[in-house]
Every structure is written in structure tokens, then in C-alpha cells.
Design a protein around this motif. Structure first.
Motif, PDB file in Angstrom:
ATOM      1  N   PRO A 150      -5.826   7.332  -1.432  1.00  0.00           N
ATOM      2  CA  PRO A 150      -5.509   5.934  -1.138  1.00  0.00           C
ATOM      3  C   PRO A 150      -4.668   5.803   0.132  1.00  0.00           C
ATOM      4  CG  PRO A 150      -4.061   6.740  -2.845  1.00  0.00           C
ATOM      5  CD  PRO A 150      -5.019   7.862  -2.556  1.00  0.00           C
ATOM      6  N   GLU A 151      -4.707   4.623   0.730  1.00  0.00           N
ATOM      7  CA  GLU A 151      -3.848   4.345   1.877  1.00  0.00           C
ATOM      8  C   GLU A 151      -2.407   4.173   1.409  1.00  0.00           C
ATOM      9  OE1 GLU A 151      -2.421   4.522   4.844  1.00  0.00           O
ATOM     10  OE2 GLU A 151      -4.400   3.976   5.624  1.00  0.00           O
ATOM     11  N   SER A 152      -1.466   4.436   2.292  1.00  0.00           N
ATOM     12  CA  SER A 152      -0.053   4.263   1.955  1.00  0.00           C
ATOM     13  C   SER A 152       0.268   2.794   1.708  1.00  0.00           C
ATOM     14  CB  SER A 152       0.829   4.789   3.099  1.00  0.00           C
ATOM     15  OG  SER A 152       2.157   4.341   2.955  1.00  0.00           O
ATOM     16  N   PRO A 153       0.914   2.473   0.576  1.00  0.00           N
ATOM     17  CA  PRO A 153       1.302   1.075   0.338  1.00  0.00           C
ATOM     18  C   PRO A 153       2.293   0.560   1.376  1.00  0.00           C
ATOM     19  CG  PRO A 153       2.265   2.535  -1.310  1.00  0.00           C
ATOM     20  CD  PRO A 153       1.283   3.346  -0.545  1.00  0.00           C
ATOM     21  N   TYR A 154       3.099   1.456   1.949  1.00  0.00           N
ATOM     22  CA  TYR A 154       4.030   1.042   2.993  1.00  0.00           C
ATOM     23  C   TYR A 154       3.284   0.520   4.216  1.00  0.00           C
ATOM     24  CZ  TYR A 154       8.333   2.754   0.847  1.00  0.00           C
ATOM     25  OH  TYR A 154       9.420   2.913   0.027  1.00  0.00           O
ATOM     26  N   TYR A 155       2.169   1.145   4.568  1.00  0.00           N
ATOM     27  CA  TYR A 155       1.370   0.672   5.705  1.00  0.00           C
ATOM     28  C   TYR A 155       0.830  -0.731   5.428  1.00  0.00           C
ATOM     29  CZ  TYR A 155      -2.767  -0.113   8.543  1.00  0.00           C
ATOM     30  OH  TYR A 155      -3.714  -0.689   9.361  1.00  0.00           O
ATOM     31  N   TYR A 156       0.295  -0.936   4.236  1.00  0.00           N
ATOM     32  CA  TYR A 156      -0.247  -2.250   3.890  1.00  0.00           C
ATOM     33  C   TYR A 156       0.836  -3.322   3.919  1.00  0.00           C
ATOM     34  CZ  TYR A 156      -4.820  -0.454   2.420  1.00  0.00           C
ATOM     35  OH  TYR A 156      -6.079   0.099   2.395  1.00  0.00           O
ATOM     36  N   GLU A 215      -1.739  -7.517  -1.438  1.00  0.00           N
ATOM     37  CA  GLU A 215      -2.682  -7.202  -2.509  1.00  0.00           C
ATOM     38  C   GLU A 215      -3.262  -5.803  -2.349  1.00  0.00           C
ATOM     39  OE1 GLU A 215      -4.051  -7.691  -6.078  1.00  0.00           O
ATOM     40  OE2 GLU A 215      -2.787  -9.161  -5.057  1.00  0.00           O
ATOM     41  N   HIS A 216      -3.516  -5.401  -1.096  1.00  0.00           N
ATOM     42  CA  HIS A 216      -3.989  -4.035  -0.848  1.00  0.00           C
ATOM     43  C   HIS A 216      -2.916  -3.018  -1.235  1.00  0.00           C
ATOM     44  CE1 HIS A 216      -6.985  -6.168   1.598  1.00  0.00           C
ATOM     45  NE2 HIS A 216      -7.719  -5.068   1.523  1.00  0.00           N
ATOM     46  N   ALA A 217      -1.666  -3.358  -0.952  1.00  0.00           N
ATOM     47  CA  ALA A 217      -0.565  -2.468  -1.333  1.00  0.00           C
ATOM     48  C   ALA A 217      -0.499  -2.322  -2.844  1.00  0.00           C
ATOM     49  CB  ALA A 217       0.760  -3.016  -0.793  1.00  0.00           C
ATOM     50  N   ARG A 218      -0.730  -3.427  -3.566  1.00  0.00           N
ATOM     51  CA  ARG A 218      -0.717  -3.381  -5.027  1.00  0.00           C
ATOM     52  C   ARG A 218      -1.821  -2.449  -5.546  1.00  0.00           C
ATOM     53  NH1 ARG A 218       1.283  -7.075  -8.560  1.00  0.00           N
ATOM     54  NH2 ARG A 218       1.443  -8.640  -6.895  1.00  0.00           N
ATOM     55  N   LYS A 224      -3.089   3.041  -8.058  1.00  0.00           N
ATOM     56  CA  LYS A 224      -3.657   4.388  -8.075  1.00  0.00           C
ATOM     57  C   LYS A 224      -2.575   5.463  -8.098  1.00  0.00           C
ATOM     58  CE  LYS A 224      -7.713   2.957  -5.383  1.00  0.00           C
ATOM     59  NZ  LYS A 224      -8.437   3.088  -4.085  1.00  0.00           N
ATOM     60  N   LEU A 225      -1.425   5.149  -7.508  1.00  0.00           N
ATOM     61  CA  LEU A 225      -0.393   6.168  -7.321  1.00  0.00           C
ATOM     62  C   LEU A 225       0.725   6.130  -8.356  1.00  0.00           C
ATOM     63  CD1 LEU A 225      -0.058   5.738  -3.459  1.00  0.00           C
ATOM     64  CD2 LEU A 225      -0.944   7.773  -4.602  1.00  0.00           C
ATOM     65  N   LYS A 226       0.889   4.997  -9.036  1.00  0.00           N
ATOM     66  CA  LYS A 226       1.977   4.840  -9.997  1.00  0.00           C
ATOM     67  C   LYS A 226       1.415   4.390 -11.346  1.00  0.00           C
ATOM     68  CE  LYS A 226       4.998   5.218  -6.526  1.00  0.00           C
ATOM     69  NZ  LYS A 226       6.000   6.280  -6.371  1.00  0.00           N
ATOM     70  N   ASP A 227       2.235   4.493 -12.367  1.00  0.00           N
ATOM     71  CA  ASP A 227       1.846   3.979 -13.678  1.00  0.00           C
ATOM     72  C   ASP A 227       1.836   2.455 -13.662  1.00  0.00           C
ATOM     73  OD1 ASP A 227       1.503   6.468 -14.747  1.00  0.00           O
ATOM     74  OD2 ASP A 227       3.591   6.648 -15.365  1.00  0.00           O
ATOM     75  N   LYS A 228       0.874   1.874 -14.349  1.00  0.00           N
ATOM     76  CA  LYS A 228       0.650   0.429 -14.302  1.00  0.00           C
ATOM     77  C   LYS A 228       1.884  -0.367 -14.701  1.00  0.00           C
ATOM     78  CE  LYS A 228      -2.636  -3.053 -15.964  1.00  0.00           C
ATOM     79  NZ  LYS A 228      -3.829  -3.288 -16.811  1.00  0.00           N
ATOM     80  N   GLU A 229       2.672   0.162 -15.637  1.00  0.00           N
ATOM     81  CA  GLU A 229       3.811  -0.576 -16.168  1.00  0.00           C
ATOM     82  C   GLU A 229       4.889  -0.851 -15.129  1.00  0.00           C
ATOM     83  OE1 GLU A 229       2.542   2.117 -17.370  1.00  0.00           O
ATOM     84  OE2 GLU A 229       1.933   1.822 -19.464  1.00  0.00           O
TER      85      GLU A 229
END
Length: 441
Positions: free
Chosen positions: A184-190, A197-200, A205-210
Motif C-alpha cells: 500500500p501507499e504511505s498514509p502520510y503521503y496521502y 479517504e485514500h489514507a484511510r 490495510k496496515l492497521k487493525d480496523k478498530e
């Protein structure tokens, strides 16, 4: 293991394939130079031309680092990693066809570009996507694979023909390209680009949904603070808040130990022990070349010099791995790529100077002089690390900025941010993580 953390480990494996690739490229001269000297190739090249070829990689490294700053800021970290395969494949094609020295210069220059791109972006990308308690483990793991790539070529290269070895260099770039297509792309970049929304989606993908919503809000606040300042090179070198990170990054120039022992002690002791080993090796050659001790007497101590050289290579993994971790952690987002590029430019220039001056130093001072010069640099590195380098183990990127007293925004702007909400979100994240751990138990 939590799903998000598993994904982070898998991403690190994909990135490790890219660092293993540049490790193989950097080790290319080890088996190839003896083949050229023994006329086992069809390449027409002199010793001076060969030294010039070796000096082209650091120059390419500088160009690759500069290109990374613009590609990564405009197209993203993931795209930069994928784009790095282009100069590497082009250089490998030239390697299989080259018959004259200038083509080898172009080849090594292109490999240097790919190396610069990967070296710059992988550390930053890993720091941005990894949880703070495994960030160093993942970063050092990718750096370790660079050394593994070195070892691979050094081990099998002498047993392959020049052309077979060059053809083998096509394998890893293709493998890491395919693997990194799925990261996945870095959420910081988004977030820097305002694409929340792209960061989310990346965080899912990278963290637990909760904890995604809380993590997203914390990142938004962090990015908002950091991006209020200028992102120019002028800001980096003139801003008072960046002086300490700059000094650390410019002067400092596995995996299980670093997250438990810490970055700072591992850095200091690896520099110190490497310096001692190099000094011992230098002493052996001093007795051989200057004092001219009889060979029959000195022969018994040859194993000590050999072990010192081997140990210095092994111990250097400590600082060669940790340097990239610390540099990726200490700069805020608005100047991170400019800072990493600047550090890599300095490293490339120094690398080129070392490649060109090694033989000259050897001619003037012998092997003892060479080893003692490198030992002195290692001792200076240990002293510098002791005096200036902070411990970043177990700290978030935001906590590191606060520790270095990097004031990202003015007091008026800071007042507009709701500190109470940020603290509450941090506590909620911690509580969710702890409750999930208790539930899993």
C-alpha cells in the motif's frame, strides 16, 4: 499476530527484496575485478579506467537521491520504489553487452541511480507505515538484506562466468518489482496531498480496523502541524529547529537487538569495535611494511589480522543499519525527503572520493595507512554518536520531534489545535490496543 502487524511484516519482506538487489549490485566488483584482471572477459579496460567505473556508482547515487525527492513527493513512495527498477534493469542490460570501459561507467552510474532511489525511499516509507515498537526491527531487517545481497554475490560470484553472473542480476529486480506492486501507499503521503479517504484505505490495510479512525486523526494532526512550515531546502538548512537533526544525520554517516538494546548504544559500540578491529589490522601491516618484521615471526599473527578484518565487516552491520533508521526518524515530514536527499548527496560524494583516493592512500601510506585512516573515522563516529545522538527507541515520530525540540508551528497556530482531543485519542488508541491484547490472552 494481529492482521495489521502481519501486513507490516509482509511489506517489509517485499522491501527487503529491493535492498537485497542493491546489495548484489554493490558487491559486483568483488568477483568481477579479478575476472577482468585475469582476462576472463572481453571488456577492454585499464586499471585507471576501472577506478573511474567504481567512482560512478556514488555519483549515480546522488542523482538517484535527488530524483527520489521529486518523484516521491509528486507520485508517492510506492511509485518511487517501483520506478527504481528502470535504471537497474537498464544498467544490467548494458552489463551483459559492454565491451568497453565507458559503457561500464554508464552501467555503474545507472545502478547508482537505482541504489540512491531505494536507499532514500525505503527508510522513510518504513518509518511511516510501521508501528513504533517494531519500526526499527523492520528497518534494520531491510538493511540486513542489503548485506545478504552482498554476501550472495561474494559467495557465488567467483564460481560463475562474468556473463552468467551479469545475467543473474536480472532476477532480483523483477522479483522485488512484482512483490512491491502489492504494497500500500504511505498514509502520510496521502494526507500530505489532502487525500484523506485514500489514507484511510491504506491504514485499513496496515492497521487493525478498530483503531484506524483514531490513528487517522492523530496522523492528520501530525501532518497538519508539520506541513505548516516550508518544505524548501532553504528552510531545512536555515531553520533553527532542524539544526540538531541535521548535525546528527550528517555526522553519523540486528533486528532483534535494536528494539531492545536501543539505537544509541548499538551505534556507539559498533563504531568503537569496528575502529578497534581496523586499528589491529593496521598494526599488522605496519609491522610488515614499515618495521619489516621477519615474515617467519609475523606469520603466526596473520590469523589475528584476518579475523580483525572479518570482524570489522560484521560489526559494521550495526551502524550501517542503524544510521538509516535514525535518519528516517529525526526529521519532520515537511523536510524529510530534502534532508534524506542532502545526506545521500554527501554520502555519494564521500563514497566517490573514497573510491578514487583508496589507491592513492595505499601508494603513499601502504595498507597500514588505509586501515588507520578508516579506524580513525570509526572512532570519531563513536565519539560523535555518544555526544549528539538521541535514543529514539519506542517513540512515535511525533514524540521524536518533540524530544528534539522541533517546533513545527508557532504558538498562535498551536493554540488553534485542540490538545485535549489529541490526548484523548492517544489514550483511546492505547486502551484499545491493551484491551485487544487482554482479549487475545
Amino acid at each position: 499476530m494481529e492482521r495489521g502487524r502481519l501486513v507490516q511484516y509482509l511489506v517489509a519482506v517485499a522491501l527487503s527484496l529491493s535492498t537485497a538487489t542493491i546489495g548484489t549490485l554493490s558487491a559486483w566488483p568483488t568477483p568481477v575485478v579479478p575476472k577482468i584482471k585475469n582476462n576472463e572477459t572481453f571488456v577492454d579496460i585499464t586499471k585507471d579506467e576501472l577506478a573511474t567505473v567504481m567512482a560512478m556508482s556514488p555519483l549515480g547515487f546522488v542523482v538517484g537521491s535527488l530524483a527520489t525527492r521529486f518523484i516521491s513527493d509528486s507520485l508517492g513512495r510506492r511509485t518511487t520504489i517501483l520506478a527504481s527498477v528502470v535504471p537497474i534493469i537498464c544498467g544490467t542490460i548494458i552489463a551483459t553487452l559492454a565491451r568497453v570501459s565507458w559503457l561500464l561507467c554508464i552501467m555503474y552510474f545507472l545502478w547508482g541511480i537505482g541504489t540512491g532511489m531505494i536507499s532514500t525511499v525505503v527508510g522513510i516509507y518504513t518509518a511511516e507505515i510501521a508501528d513504533k515498537d517494531i519500526r526499527a526491527t523492520l528497518s534494520v531487517g531491510t538493511r540486513f538484506m542489503f548485506n545478504f545481497g552482498n554476501l550472495l554475490v561474494i559467495s557465488i560470484g567467483p564460481f560463475l562466468s562474468y556473463y552468467t553472473l551479469n545475467y543473474c542480476f536480472f532476477i532480483l529486480p523483477v522479483v522485488y518489482f512484482v512483490a512491491c506492486v502489492f504494497i500500500p501507499e504511505s498514509p502520510y503521503y496521502y494526507l500530505k496531498e489532502g487525500r484523506v479517504e485514500h489514507a484511510r484505505k491504506s491504514l485499513l490495510k496496515l492497521k487493525d480496523k478498530e483503531i484506524v479512525d483514531q490513528e487517522l486523526e492523530l496522523m492528520k494532526g501530525h501532518v497538519s502541524k508539520e506541513m505548516r512550515n516550508s518544505s524548501s531546502a532553504w528552510e531545512l538548512f536555515t531553520g533553527k529547529q532542524y539544526r540538531r537533526p541535521l548535525v546528527i544525520a550528517f555526522g553519523v554517516l540486528s533486528s532483534f537487538v535494536v528494539d531492545r538494546v536501543g539505537r544509541r548504544p548499538l551505534l556507539i559500540y559498533s563504531f568503537l569495535s569496528t575502529g578497534i578491529c581496523l586499528a589491529i589490522a593496521g598494526l599488522y601491516f605496519f609491522l610488515q611494511e614499515v618495521i619489516r618484521v621477519d615474515h617467519s615471526v609475523l606469520k603466526a599473527y596473520g590469523i589475528a589480522a584476518f579475523m580483525a578484518i572479518m570482524l570489522s565487516n560484521g560489526l559494521s552491520i550495526g551502524y550501517s543499519s542503524i544510521i538509516g533508521v535514525i535518519t528516517a526518524e529525526i526529521f519532520p515530514l515537511n523536510v524529510k525527503f530534502i534532508a534524506m536527499t542532502s545526506v545521500n548527496i554527501l554520502g555519494g560524494c564521500l563514497g566517490s572520493a573514497v573510491a578514487k583516493s583508496y589507491q592513492a592512500i595505499n601508494n603513499v601510506a601502504g595498507f597500514c595507512g588505509v586501515f588507520w585512516v578508516f579506524a580513525s573515522v570509526a572512532f570519531v563516529g563513536a565519539i560523535f554518536s555518544y555526544m549528539t545522538t538521541p535514543e529514539t527507541k519506542g517513540k512515535s515520530l511525533q514524540e521524536i520531534q518533540e524530544m528534539l525540540h522541533i517546533n513545527i508551528v508557532s504558538s498562535d497556530e498551536e493554540g488553534k489545535l485542540n490538545d485535549v482531543e489529541v490526548i484523548e485519542m492517544i489514550e483511546k488508541c492505547r486502551e484499545l490496543k491493551e484491551s485487544k491484547k487482554d482479549y487475545s490472552l
